[in-house]
Design a protein around this motif. Structure first.
Motif, PDB file in Angstrom:
ATOM      1  N   VAL A  31      21.297 -16.525  12.942  1.00 27.89           N
ATOM      2  CA  VAL A  31      22.548 -16.340  13.683  1.00 27.89           C
ATOM      3  C   VAL A  31      23.082 -17.683  14.153  1.00 27.89           C
ATOM      4  CG1 VAL A  31      23.619 -15.267  15.693  1.00 27.89           C
ATOM      5  CG2 VAL A  31      21.905 -14.015  14.364  1.00 27.89           C
ATOM      6  N   ALA A  32      22.187 -18.572  14.523  1.00 27.03           N
ATOM      7  CA  ALA A  32      22.622 -19.885  15.003  1.00 27.03           C
ATOM      8  C   ALA A  32      23.424 -20.623  13.935  1.00 27.03           C
ATOM      9  CB  ALA A  32      21.416 -20.708  15.421  1.00 27.03           C
ATOM     10  N   SER A  33      23.035 -20.458  12.682  1.00 27.80           N
ATOM     11  CA  SER A  33      23.741 -21.146  11.593  1.00 27.80           C
ATOM     12  C   SER A  33      25.037 -20.455  11.233  1.00 27.80           C
ATOM     13  CB  SER A  33      22.850 -21.233  10.354  1.00 27.80           C
ATOM     14  OG  SER A  33      21.683 -21.971  10.634  1.00 27.80           O
ATOM     15  N   GLY A  34      25.101 -19.158  11.469  1.00 28.02           N
ATOM     16  CA  GLY A  34      26.325 -18.420  11.178  1.00 28.02           C
ATOM     17  C   GLY A  34      26.308 -17.765   9.815  1.00 28.02           C
ATOM     18  N   MET A  35      26.918 -16.585   9.763  1.00 21.90           N
ATOM     19  CA  MET A  35      27.087 -15.845   8.521  1.00 21.90           C
ATOM     20  C   MET A  35      28.555 -15.461   8.417  1.00 21.90           C
ATOM     21  SD  MET A  35      24.256 -14.904  10.429  1.00 21.90           S
ATOM     22  CE  MET A  35      24.280 -13.165  10.823  1.00 21.90           C
ATOM     23  N   ARG A  66      41.334  -5.103  11.715  1.00 19.09           N
ATOM     24  CA  ARG A  66      41.012  -4.077  10.710  1.00 19.09           C
ATOM     25  C   ARG A  66      39.580  -4.156  10.211  1.00 19.09           C
ATOM     26  NH1 ARG A  66      43.591  -3.971   5.824  1.00 19.09           N
ATOM     27  NH2 ARG A  66      43.871  -6.245   5.826  1.00 19.09           N
ATOM     28  N   PHE A  67      38.999  -5.342  10.220  1.00 22.27           N
ATOM     29  CA  PHE A  67      37.647  -5.534   9.699  1.00 22.27           C
ATOM     30  C   PHE A  67      36.710  -5.904  10.850  1.00 22.27           C
ATOM     31  CE2 PHE A  67      39.484  -7.287   5.416  1.00 22.27           C
ATOM     32  CZ  PHE A  67      40.083  -6.048   5.187  1.00 22.27           C
ATOM     33  N   THR A  68      35.431  -5.487  10.742  1.00 26.23           N
ATOM     34  CA  THR A  68      34.451  -5.803  11.770  1.00 26.23           C
ATOM     35  C   THR A  68      33.171  -6.316  11.127  1.00 26.23           C
ATOM     36  OG1 THR A  68      35.340  -4.041  13.176  1.00 26.23           O
ATOM     37  CG2 THR A  68      33.183  -4.927  13.751  1.00 26.23           C
ATOM     38  N   ILE A  69      32.715  -7.465  11.571  1.00 27.12           N
ATOM     39  CA  ILE A  69      31.472  -8.054  11.074  1.00 27.12           C
ATOM     40  C   ILE A  69      30.348  -7.733  12.048  1.00 27.12           C
ATOM     41  CG2 ILE A  69      31.885 -10.287  12.208  1.00 27.12           C
ATOM     42  CD1 ILE A  69      30.596 -11.652   9.774  1.00 27.12           C
ATOM     43  N   SER A  70      29.163  -7.453  11.500  1.00 25.56           N
ATOM     44  CA  SER A  70      28.013  -7.140  12.347  1.00 25.56           C
ATOM     45  C   SER A  70      26.734  -7.345  11.553  1.00 25.56           C
ATOM     46  CB  SER A  70      28.095  -5.699  12.858  1.00 25.56           C
ATOM     47  OG  SER A  70      28.021  -4.778  11.779  1.00 25.56           O
ATOM     48  N   THR A  71      25.604  -7.292  12.236  1.00 25.10           N
ATOM     49  CA  THR A  71      24.303  -7.330  11.573  1.00 25.10           C
ATOM     50  C   THR A  71      23.437  -6.203  12.126  1.00 25.10           C
ATOM     51  OG1 THR A  71      23.239  -8.756  13.204  1.00 25.10           O
ATOM     52  CG2 THR A  71      24.369  -9.835  11.391  1.00 25.10           C
ATOM     53  N   ASP A  72      22.346  -5.907  11.406  1.00 26.17           N
ATOM     54  CA  ASP A  72      21.344  -5.004  11.946  1.00 26.17           C
ATOM     55  C   ASP A  72      20.455  -5.784  12.919  1.00 26.17           C
ATOM     56  OD1 ASP A  72      18.818  -4.978   9.278  1.00 26.17           O
ATOM     57  OD2 ASP A  72      20.018  -6.592  10.129  1.00 26.17           O
ATOM     58  N   ASN A  73      19.646  -5.059  13.683  1.00 26.41           N
ATOM     59  CA  ASN A  73      18.829  -5.719  14.700  1.00 26.41           C
ATOM     60  C   ASN A  73      17.804  -6.682  14.093  1.00 26.41           C
ATOM     61  OD1 ASN A  73      20.129  -4.437  16.811  1.00 26.41           O
ATOM     62  ND2 ASN A  73      18.715  -2.704  16.820  1.00 26.41           N
ATOM     63  N   ALA A  74      17.349  -6.381  12.908  1.00 27.50           N
ATOM     64  CA  ALA A  74      16.331  -7.222  12.273  1.00 27.50           C
ATOM     65  C   ALA A  74      16.922  -8.474  11.639  1.00 27.50           C
ATOM     66  CB  ALA A  74      15.592  -6.418  11.206  1.00 27.50           C
ATOM     67  N   LYS A  75      18.260  -8.559  11.638  1.00 27.36           N
ATOM     68  CA  LYS A  75      18.956  -9.709  11.050  1.00 27.36           C
ATOM     69  C   LYS A  75      18.607  -9.876   9.574  1.00 27.36           C
ATOM     70  CE  LYS A  75      20.834 -11.001  14.952  1.00 27.36           C
ATOM     71  NZ  LYS A  75      20.391  -9.848  15.763  1.00 27.36           N
TER      72      LYS A  75
END
Length: 111
Positions: A31-35, A66-75
């Motif tokens: 996450v620190a590096s960014g996706m 309109r768009f949403t970015i997210s991750t799962d908890n396990a990244k």
């Protein structure tokens, strides 16, 4: 090095929704590096859509609202929820993490 594989694209009617996934293997997302998510419409250049990092989320003009970015908890999986799709959203969609890129998933919006 993380390997990225996108999925979830397909044919959808205008106004419809899709959820794109980007699965990481070999490592988890940093996450620190960014996706990020990007897209490339037919015959056009690459367009940045959204980014998620330790500072939060940010969106480009095409994605805002309109768009949403997210991750799962396990990244291990990055998502892009697409809503209110338009014909001009037709493109190959890519995810990236640092210098790593996936192969893309095709989204076609057509009636």
């Amino acid at each position: 090095e993380v390997q990225l594989v996108e999925s979830g694209g397909g044919l959808v009617q205008p106004g419809g929704s899709l959820r794109l996934s980007c699965a990481a293997s070999g490592s988890t997302f940093s996450v620190a590096s960014g996706m990020s998510w990007w897209r490339q419409p037919p015959g056009k250049g690459l367009e940045w859509l959204a980014k998620l990092n330790s500072g939060g989320t940010s969106y480009g003009n095409a994605a805002e609202g309109r768009f949403t970015i997210s991750t799962d908890n396990a990244k291990t999986t990055l998502y892009l929820q697409l809503t209110s799709l338009r014909t001009e959203d037709t493109a190959m969609y890519y995810c990236s993490a640092g210098s790593n890129w996936g192969q893309g998933t095709q989204v076609t919006v057509s009636s």
